[in-house]
Each structure stands twice: as C-alpha cells, then as structure tokens.
Design a protein around this motif. Structure first.
Motif, mmCIF file in Angstrom:
data_model
loop_
_atom_site.group_PDB
_atom_site.id
_atom_site.type_symbol
_atom_site.label_atom_id
_atom_site.label_comp_id
_atom_site.label_asym_id
_atom_site.label_seq_id
_atom_site.Cartn_x
_atom_site.Cartn_y
_atom_site.Cartn_z
ATOM 1 N N ARG A 31 0.837 -1.210 0.000
ATOM 2 C CA ARG A 31 0.000 0.000 0.000
ATOM 3 C C ARG A 31 0.871 1.260 0.000
ATOM 4 O O ARG A 31 0.602 2.224 -0.735
ATOM 5 N N ALA A 32 1.930 1.236 0.819
ATOM 6 C CA ALA A 32 2.810 2.406 0.895
ATOM 7 C C ALA A 32 3.539 2.623 -0.429
ATOM 8 O O ALA A 32 3.688 3.767 -0.889
ATOM 9 N N ASN A 51 -9.888 5.638 -7.200
ATOM 10 C CA ASN A 51 -8.735 6.061 -8.015
ATOM 11 C C ASN A 51 -8.115 4.877 -8.758
ATOM 12 O O ASN A 51 -7.028 4.989 -9.303
ATOM 13 N N SER A 52 -8.834 3.747 -8.792
ATOM 14 C CA SER A 52 -8.289 2.545 -9.439
ATOM 15 C C SER A 52 -8.647 2.489 -10.916
ATOM 16 O O SER A 52 -8.611 1.418 -11.518
ATOM 17 N N LEU A 71 -16.011 16.793 -2.476
ATOM 18 C CA LEU A 71 -16.850 15.687 -2.981
ATOM 19 C C LEU A 71 -16.110 14.359 -2.900
ATOM 20 O O LEU A 71 -16.699 13.326 -2.567
ATOM 21 N N ALA A 72 -14.806 14.388 -3.189
ATOM 22 C CA ALA A 72 -14.004 13.157 -3.103
ATOM 23 C C ALA A 72 -14.069 12.600 -1.680
ATOM 24 O O ALA A 72 -14.219 11.383 -1.482
ATOM 25 N N MET A 73 -13.972 13.468 -0.685
ATOM 26 C CA MET A 73 -14.035 13.028 0.713
ATOM 27 C C MET A 73 -15.445 12.546 1.064
ATOM 28 O O MET A 73 -15.624 11.527 1.711
ATOM 29 N N GLY A 86 -1.981 9.179 0.070
ATOM 30 C CA GLY A 86 -3.029 9.539 1.018
ATOM 31 C C GLY A 86 -3.388 11.008 1.058
ATOM 32 O O GLY A 86 -4.170 11.427 1.903
ATOM 33 N N ARG A 87 -2.809 11.805 0.135
ATOM 34 C CA ARG A 87 -3.107 13.242 0.150
ATOM 35 C C ARG A 87 -3.581 13.714 -1.222
ATOM 36 O O ARG A 87 -3.095 13.245 -2.258
#
Ligand SMILES: Cc1cc2nc3c(=O)[nH]c(=O)nc-3n(C[C@H](O)[C@H](O)[C@H](O)COP(=O)(O)O)c2cc1C
Length: 170
Positions: A16-17, A43-44, A87-89, A158-159
């Motif tokens: 994941r990292a 985002n896949s 909206l993404a959040m 993650g950002r």
C-alpha cells in the motif's frame, strides 16, 4: 509485542505504501439503485482498450456502488476537478445522503453525471472479475466528454493535490 512486529510492515502495508508513490487522478463512480443515485470515490481507474473502448475500475467487494452497477448494468466515471476535493471526501465516507446538494445531469442510461467534473465517461457493464478483496468492473465506453480547461484533482500517498506541469522549454 515483539520489536520485529513493531518495525516490520506486513506485505499489504508495504504494498500500500509503495502504491502511494503512484500519483493518480480521482474519480467518483456513479450508478443508480432502486433507492436512487449511488456513487463512491475511486482512483483505481485504468484505460484498458481503445477498440473496443474499455476501462476498468476495482471496487471493494460488498459495497453499495458495485451492487448497484451489477443490477443497473451501466455506470459513469466522473473525473474530478481540483475544486472537488470535498466531494471526493464525501463520497469516500459512509453516508445516507452522498448526493445531497450535489448538482447532476442524468445520462440517457439513467446514471448521474456530477456537475463541474473534468470529464464524464459513461459505460455499459462489460464484465466483472474476481480479484482478491476487490472486483474488477470492466466497462464498455458508450460516451465520453471532457473540459480541457478544468484542472484535475490528484492523489498521492493519502493526500490530495493539484497538477503542476513543467514549464515548456523556450
Ligand atoms: C482517493 C480515494 C480513492 C479511493 N479509491 C477506491 C477504489 O479504487 N476502490 C475502492 O473500492 N475504494 C476506494 N476508495 C474508498 C471508497 O471510496 C470508500 O470505501 C467508500 O465508502 C465506498 O463506497 P460504498 O459505500 O458505495 O461501497 C477510495 C477512497 C479515496 C479517498
């Protein structure tokens, strides 16, 4: 707890990292259920084939959006603009009313297209493939529109962020 288990990440953690180094755009995948519009942040997204035009998105098993796509047989990919981080959040968190106050148009196939997105790609469901704790939804593209003037939202480690192209050399 032993020191080794505190310091050594599991394979899924290090995977994941590592994938956090891969910068992506951000989408909201939308479809329709008997209860109304459904959608989730993803985002896949990957473009798979141009002729025929196919794309894929990987959705976690058991989610509402995946279930709705299976039943409705069509879905839309809304490629988010840099101004759509909220909206993404919102579409990544549990909620009974993700679409509250969100302006949409309805495509002829009955899938919601979110206003202000950089692009909308509407697909018919082509196939679903099992893939571990996710499923791969393959879509056959039936229409696609975009606005070149809208800058994309991007995601890395993650950002959220914005896209900064290099200056074109003089
Ligand atoms: C930037 C970002 C990208 C995400 N990408 C995916 C993805 O590709 N697939 C997935 O299953 N969940 C992804 N998620 C998590 C889902 O948005 C989240 O689990 C959501 O609640 C699932 O919606 P559902 O309730 O309709 O299943 C992502 C979250 C964020 C913030």
């Amino acid at each position: 707890m032993s020191q080794a288990s505190e310091t050594a990440p599991s394979l899924s953690q290090s995977f994941r990292a590592a994938m956090g180094c891969f910068t992506t755009g951000v989408t909201i995948v939308t479809s329709c259920s008997t209860a109304g519009p459904v959608g989730m942040t993803a985002n896949s997204l990957t473009s798979v084939s141009l002729d025929p035009s196919l794309l894929l998105v990987c959705l976690k098993k058991g989610g509402l959006t995946g279930e709705a796509i299976r039943a409705h047989r069509s879905f839309a990919i809304n490629l988010l603009a840099e101004a759509q981080e909220d909206l993404a959040m919102r579409f990544a968190r549990p909620s009974d009313n993700r679409f509250g106050g969100v302006e949409v148009d309805w495509d002829a196939r009955g899938v919601p297209l979110i206003h202000g997105s950089a692009a909308h790609i509407v697909c018919d469901l082509h196939a679903v493939h099992d893939a571990g704790d996710h499923e791969i939804f393959l879509g056959q593209v039936v229409s696609s529109v975009h606005d070149k003037a809208i800058e994309p939202l991007v995601f890395r480690a993650g950002r959220f962020g914005t896209y900064q192209p290099r200056a074109v050399p003089a």
